[in-house]
Write a protein that holds these residues in place. Structure first.
Motif, PDB file in Angstrom:
ATOM      1  N   THR A   1       0.838  -1.194   0.000  1.00  0.00           N
ATOM      2  CA  THR A   1       0.000   0.000   0.000  1.00  0.00           C
ATOM      3  C   THR A   1       0.876   1.247   0.000  1.00  0.00           C
ATOM      4  O   THR A   1       1.856   1.319   0.752  1.00  0.00           O
ATOM      5  N   ASN A   2       0.503   2.210  -0.838  1.00  0.00           N
ATOM      6  CA  ASN A   2       1.231   3.478  -0.932  1.00  0.00           C
ATOM      7  C   ASN A   2       2.710   3.225  -1.241  1.00  0.00           C
ATOM      8  O   ASN A   2       3.598   3.586  -0.487  1.00  0.00           O
ATOM      9  N   ILE A   3       2.942   2.590  -2.399  1.00  0.00           N
ATOM     10  CA  ILE A   3       4.277   2.150  -2.815  1.00  0.00           C
ATOM     11  C   ILE A   3       4.687   2.855  -4.106  1.00  0.00           C
ATOM     12  O   ILE A   3       3.873   3.041  -5.009  1.00  0.00           O
ATOM     13  N   VAL A   4       5.960   3.215  -4.193  1.00  0.00           N
ATOM     14  CA  VAL A   4       6.553   3.724  -5.424  1.00  0.00           C
ATOM     15  C   VAL A   4       7.673   2.771  -5.809  1.00  0.00           C
ATOM     16  O   VAL A   4       8.514   2.424  -4.970  1.00  0.00           O
ATOM     17  N   GLY A   5       7.671   2.328  -7.070  1.00  0.00           N
ATOM     18  CA  GLY A   5       8.730   1.459  -7.587  1.00  0.00           C
ATOM     19  C   GLY A   5       9.285   2.049  -8.862  1.00  0.00           C
ATOM     20  O   GLY A   5       8.576   2.132  -9.857  1.00  0.00           O
TER      21      GLY A   5
ATOM     22  N   GLY B   1       2.066 -18.061  -7.223  1.00  0.00           N
ATOM     23  CA  GLY B   1       1.321 -18.947  -6.335  1.00  0.00           C
ATOM     24  C   GLY B   1       0.879 -18.381  -5.017  1.00  0.00           C
ATOM     25  O   GLY B   1       0.864 -19.086  -4.019  1.00  0.00           O
ATOM     26  N   SER B   2       0.509 -17.141  -4.959  1.00  0.00           N
ATOM     27  CA  SER B   2       0.072 -16.521  -3.704  1.00  0.00           C
ATOM     28  C   SER B   2      -1.055 -15.547  -3.995  1.00  0.00           C
ATOM     29  O   SER B   2      -1.503 -15.419  -5.120  1.00  0.00           O
ATOM     30  N   ASP B   3      -1.490 -14.852  -2.958  1.00  0.00           N
ATOM     31  CA  ASP B   3      -2.486 -13.797  -3.115  1.00  0.00           C
ATOM     32  C   ASP B   3      -1.783 -12.452  -2.979  1.00  0.00           C
ATOM     33  O   ASP B   3      -0.950 -12.261  -2.084  1.00  0.00           O
ATOM     34  N   LEU B   4      -2.144 -11.517  -3.861  1.00  0.00           N
ATOM     35  CA  LEU B   4      -1.488 -10.216  -3.900  1.00  0.00           C
ATOM     36  C   LEU B   4      -2.537  -9.118  -3.902  1.00  0.00           C
ATOM     37  O   LEU B   4      -3.502  -9.172  -4.657  1.00  0.00           O
ATOM     38  N   VAL B   5      -2.334  -8.110  -3.048  1.00  0.00           N
ATOM     39  CA  VAL B   5      -3.187  -6.927  -3.029  1.00  0.00           C
ATOM     40  C   VAL B   5      -2.288  -5.699  -3.174  1.00  0.00           C
ATOM     41  O   VAL B   5      -1.377  -5.492  -2.362  1.00  0.00           O
ATOM     42  N   LEU B   6      -2.528  -4.913  -4.223  1.00  0.00           N
ATOM     43  CA  LEU B   6      -1.791  -3.671  -4.433  1.00  0.00           C
ATOM     44  C   LEU B   6      -2.759  -2.502  -4.342  1.00  0.00           C
ATOM     45  O   LEU B   6      -3.787  -2.491  -5.025  1.00  0.00           O
ATOM     46  N   ARG B   7      -2.422  -1.518  -3.482  1.00  0.00           N
ATOM     47  CA  ARG B   7      -3.248  -0.316  -3.331  1.00  0.00           C
ATOM     48  C   ARG B   7      -2.364   0.921  -3.428  1.00  0.00           C
ATOM     49  O   ARG B   7      -1.344   1.003  -2.750  1.00  0.00           O
ATOM     50  N   ASP B   8      -2.774   1.869  -4.272  1.00  0.00           N
ATOM     51  CA  ASP B   8      -2.044   3.128  -4.415  1.00  0.00           C
ATOM     52  C   ASP B   8      -0.565   2.874  -4.703  1.00  0.00           C
ATOM     53  O   ASP B   8       0.324   3.242  -3.933  1.00  0.00           O
ATOM     54  N   VAL B   9      -0.317   2.224  -5.837  1.00  0.00           N
ATOM     55  CA  VAL B   9       1.030   1.844  -6.237  1.00  0.00           C
ATOM     56  C   VAL B   9       1.363   2.549  -7.551  1.00  0.00           C
ATOM     57  O   VAL B   9       0.572   2.547  -8.488  1.00  0.00           O
ATOM     58  N   ASP B  10       2.561   3.151  -7.611  1.00  0.00           N
ATOM     59  CA  ASP B  10       3.027   3.879  -8.788  1.00  0.00           C
ATOM     60  C   ASP B  10       4.335   3.244  -9.255  1.00  0.00           C
ATOM     61  O   ASP B  10       5.332   3.246  -8.525  1.00  0.00           O
TER      62      ASP B  10
ATOM     63  N   ASN C   1      -6.041   1.270  -7.769  1.00  0.00           N
ATOM     64  CA  ASN C   1      -5.303   2.499  -8.031  1.00  0.00           C
ATOM     65  C   ASN C   1      -3.818   2.205  -8.262  1.00  0.00           C
ATOM     66  O   ASN C   1      -2.944   2.732  -7.577  1.00  0.00           O
ATOM     67  N   VAL C   2      -3.546   1.360  -9.241  1.00  0.00           N
ATOM     68  CA  VAL C   2      -2.181   1.000  -9.609  1.00  0.00           C
ATOM     69  C   VAL C   2      -1.854   1.676 -10.939  1.00  0.00           C
ATOM     70  O   VAL C   2      -2.561   1.484 -11.918  1.00  0.00           O
ATOM     71  N   GLU C   3      -0.790   2.480 -10.956  1.00  0.00           N
ATOM     72  CA  GLU C   3      -0.358   3.169 -12.169  1.00  0.00           C
ATOM     73  C   GLU C   3       0.960   2.582 -12.633  1.00  0.00           C
ATOM     74  O   GLU C   3       1.917   2.502 -11.869  1.00  0.00           O
ATOM     75  N   ILE C   4       0.978   2.149 -13.918  1.00  0.00           N
ATOM     76  CA  ILE C   4       2.179   1.580 -14.516  1.00  0.00           C
ATOM     77  C   ILE C   4       2.432   2.343 -15.805  1.00  0.00           C
ATOM     78  O   ILE C   4       1.565   2.404 -16.676  1.00  0.00           O
ATOM     79  N   ASP C   5       3.631   2.912 -15.943  1.00  0.00           N
ATOM     80  CA  ASP C   5       3.892   3.734 -17.119  1.00  0.00           C
ATOM     81  C   ASP C   5       4.185   2.945 -18.377  1.00  0.00           C
ATOM     82  O   ASP C   5       4.049   3.440 -19.465  1.00  0.00           O
ATOM     83  N   GLU C   6       4.569   1.688 -18.247  1.00  0.00           N
ATOM     84  CA  GLU C   6       4.919   0.891 -19.408  1.00  0.00           C
ATOM     85  C   GLU C   6       3.672   0.272 -20.035  1.00  0.00           C
ATOM     86  O   GLU C   6       2.809  -0.215 -19.321  1.00  0.00           O
ATOM     87  N   PRO C   7       3.606   0.227 -21.372  1.00  0.00           N
ATOM     88  CA  PRO C   7       2.428  -0.387 -22.003  1.00  0.00           C
ATOM     89  C   PRO C   7       2.330  -1.884 -21.757  1.00  0.00           C
ATOM     90  O   PRO C   7       1.251  -2.442 -21.780  1.00  0.00           O
ATOM     91  N   SER C   8       3.443  -2.560 -21.511  1.00  0.00           N
ATOM     92  CA  SER C   8       3.400  -4.000 -21.244  1.00  0.00           C
ATOM     93  C   SER C   8       3.870  -4.289 -19.824  1.00  0.00           C
ATOM     94  O   SER C   8       4.531  -5.284 -19.566  1.00  0.00           O
ATOM     95  N   GLY C   9       3.513  -3.428 -18.906  1.00  0.00           N
ATOM     96  CA  GLY C   9       4.041  -3.498 -17.551  1.00  0.00           C
ATOM     97  C   GLY C   9       3.474  -4.579 -16.668  1.00  0.00           C
ATOM     98  O   GLY C   9       4.044  -4.910 -15.642  1.00  0.00           O
TER      99      GLY C   9
END
Length: 136
Positions: free
Chosen positions: A57-61, A87-96, A120-128
């Protein structure tokens, strides 16, 4: 090497809030790898179960990289410039996510056998975002 900043081998729970991951480098999952490359044997059978809940949550990569490999087929099964989860469960919130690559090609997240919720996940790459065998 897997997960330039965080590597999870098998069953685990992970919760990260308010963090930045930048300029990490690994073979799989430039910044984070969860059961990324070792959960299948050479015949495709399970070596160990990969379960758990990973919440970010609230992550910048930015500018995280999964290494170039001689066999470019690797990018389709590996990769995940920022994150690779299998093989797991993933929750991403407010990630850029910006400027992440795998084998020199834009790639932020690679999910395999993973149930994911993206809010609310933003990825700048078209194949991200790459999904493989996502039947769960």
């Amino acid at each position: 090497r897997e997960g330039g900043a965080i590597y999870i081998e098998a069953a685990a729970a992970l919760r990260i809030t308010g963090s930045t991951f930048s300029e990490n480098i690994a073979d799989f999952g430039g910044a984070i790898a969860a059961c990324a490359g070792k959960n299948r044997d050479h015949r495709g059978g399970d070596i160990h179960p990969c379960t758990g809940l990973y919440e970010l949550t609230n992550i910048v990569g930015v500018r995280n990289h999964a290494r170039d490999q001689k066999d470019k087929k690797w990018i389709y099964m590996g990769g995940g410039g920022f994150m690779k989860v299998s093989g797991s469960d993933l929750v991403l919130r407010d990630v850029d996510l910006r400027g992440n690559t795998a084998a020199g090609i834009s790639s932020s997240i690679n999910l395999r056998y993973t149930k994911a919720e993206l809010h609310n996940v933003e990825i700048d790459e078209p194949s991200g975002l790459r999904l493989y065998e996502a039947g769960r």
